[in-house]
Design a protein around this motif. Sequence first.
Motif, short mmCIF file in Angstrom:
data_model
loop_
_atom_site.label_atom_id
_atom_site.label_comp_id
_atom_site.label_asym_id
_atom_site.label_seq_id
_atom_site.Cartn_x
_atom_site.Cartn_y
_atom_site.Cartn_z
N GLY A 173 0.79 -1.31 0.12
CA GLY A 173 -0.13 -0.26 -0.16
C GLY A 173 1.05 1.43 -0.08
N ASP A 174 1.96 1.08 0.12
CA ASP A 174 2.92 2.29 0.19
C ASP A 174 3.37 2.46 -1.38
N THR A 175 3.16 3.66 -1.71
CA THR A 175 3.63 4.30 -3.01
C THR A 175 4.71 5.18 -2.98
N SER A 176 5.37 5.34 -2.14
CA SER A 176 6.55 6.08 -1.91
C SER A 176 7.75 5.45 -1.65
N ARG A 177 8.90 6.33 -1.36
CA ARG A 177 10.29 5.61 -1.14
C ARG A 177 10.08 5.28 0.28
N TYR A 178 11.21 4.32 0.52
CA TYR A 178 11.14 3.74 1.74
C TYR A 178 12.74 3.24 2.15
N LEU A 179 12.90 3.09 3.12
CA LEU A 179 14.24 2.33 3.71
C LEU A 179 14.40 0.80 3.72
N ALA A 180 15.33 0.43 2.92
CA ALA A 180 15.52 -1.19 3.03
C ALA A 180 16.91 -1.66 3.55
N ILE A 181 16.81 -2.13 4.62
CA ILE A 181 17.96 -2.94 5.08
C ILE A 181 18.01 -4.23 4.77
N GLN A 182 19.25 -4.59 3.83
CA GLN A 182 19.51 -5.94 3.56
C GLN A 182 20.12 -6.65 4.39
N ALA A 183 20.33 -8.13 3.89
CA ALA A 183 20.95 -9.37 4.86
C ALA A 183 22.60 -8.76 5.19
N GLY A 184 22.75 -8.45 6.67
CA GLY A 184 24.02 -7.90 7.41
C GLY A 184 24.08 -6.46 7.38
N GLN A 185 23.12 -5.84 6.96
CA GLN A 185 23.14 -4.39 7.06
C GLN A 185 22.34 -4.06 8.57
N GLN A 186 22.87 -2.68 8.68
CA GLN A 186 22.30 -2.27 9.90
C GLN A 186 21.97 -0.72 9.80
N GLU A 187 21.08 -0.18 10.42
CA GLU A 187 20.79 1.34 10.41
C GLU A 187 20.47 1.58 12.03
N VAL A 188 21.35 2.62 12.43
CA VAL A 188 21.13 3.03 13.54
C VAL A 188 20.53 4.63 13.64
N ILE A 189 19.41 4.77 14.40
CA ILE A 189 19.03 6.20 14.60
C ILE A 189 19.15 6.50 16.22
N ARG A 190 20.01 7.62 16.36
CA ARG A 190 20.64 8.23 17.52
C ARG A 190 19.64 9.67 17.77
N PHE A 191 19.25 9.51 19.16
CA PHE A 191 18.42 10.82 19.40
C PHE A 191 19.35 11.46 20.38
N ALA A 192 19.27 12.96 20.41
CA ALA A 192 19.92 13.69 21.44
C ALA A 192 19.47 13.77 22.75
N SER A 193 18.10 13.25 22.77
CA SER A 193 17.52 13.26 24.18
C SER A 193 16.77 11.88 24.28
N VAL A 194 16.42 11.56 25.47
CA VAL A 194 15.66 10.38 25.74
C VAL A 194 14.13 10.49 25.02
N GLN A 195 13.84 9.54 24.47
CA GLN A 195 12.40 9.34 23.54
C GLN A 195 11.47 8.47 24.62
N ASN A 196 10.18 8.67 24.36
CA ASN A 196 9.18 7.72 24.93
C ASN A 196 8.25 7.02 24.03
N TYR A 197 8.40 7.25 22.70
CA TYR A 197 7.56 6.93 21.78
C TYR A 197 8.20 6.73 20.30
N PHE A 198 8.03 5.62 19.64
CA PHE A 198 8.62 5.34 18.37
C PHE A 198 7.56 4.49 17.63
N GLY A 199 7.57 4.97 16.32
CA GLY A 199 6.60 4.19 15.48
C GLY A 199 7.06 4.09 14.02
N PHE A 200 6.69 3.07 13.37
CA PHE A 200 7.09 2.95 11.73
C PHE A 200 5.99 2.17 11.12
#
Length: 216
Positions: A82-109
Motif C-alpha cells: 500500500g506504500d507508494t513512496s520511497r522507503y528504507l530497505a535494510i538488506q542481509a547483514g546491514q544495519q541502520e542506527v537512529i540516535r536521539f539527542a535526548s531520551v524518547q518515549n515513543y517510536f513508530g514506523f
Amino acid sequence: MRKTLAALTILAGFGALNPVSAAVVITSTEPGVLSNGGPEVTFNNLAIGSSPSGILTGGTGSFSGNGTIRFGTTGQYAEPFGDTSRYLAIQAGQQEVIRFASVQNYFGFLLGSADTYNTFVFKLGGVGGLTEGTFTGANLLSPGNGNQFSPLTNGYVNFAGAFDTVILGSGSNSLEIDNISSAVPEPATWAMMILGFMGVGFMAYRRKGRSTFRFA
C-alpha cells in the motif's frame, strides 16, 4: 524528618538525571495502516540507492548505517503493501542506527513484509548502553512470514518506553520500513516518573527505619 526530606531530594535528583527505567514495549500494531498521522520521516526527498545520514526532514533522530533508499519491489526488497513512496530497505547483514539527542518515549514506523529475521533493538545510553527492548518482525506483525501483500505482515507498529538509540537490522533480505515517528516525554510524564522514584525511595527508607533495633 530532615533525613527523610534529604533522602527524597537526592532521589528526585537521580530521577531528574536518569528518569528512565521503563523497558520499551509494543503498545499497538495496526495491520494495513500506513501512517500514524503525525510528523514522520518519509525518505521521499532522498535519492534512490543512497543511504540516509544525519537528521532527516520530519524527525529528530540522526541516521547512520548502510541501509538504502528504495522504491517499488524487486527480488531483494519490497515496498510495504500500500506504500507508494520511497522507503528504507535494510538488506542481509546491514544495519541502520537512529540516535536521539535526548531520551524518547515513543517510536513508530510502517513495517513491510515482516520477517522473523528482522531485528529491532532499543538502547538507552547509546549503542553500548542498556538494552531496553529487543524484537523481531514476528513479534511485531505475526506470523512474520515475509508476505508482501497480507495486511497481517504489513502495518504500523507503535512502541513506548525510554530509549535514545534504535538499531535496525536484518539477517536476510530484507527489512523495509517507512513513515518513522518519535516523541520525547511531556513535562507531566517526567514529573510522574520522578515522583514514582521518590515514592519507591521513601518506602524503602521507611522499611529500613522499621527494621533497625536499638539496645540499651
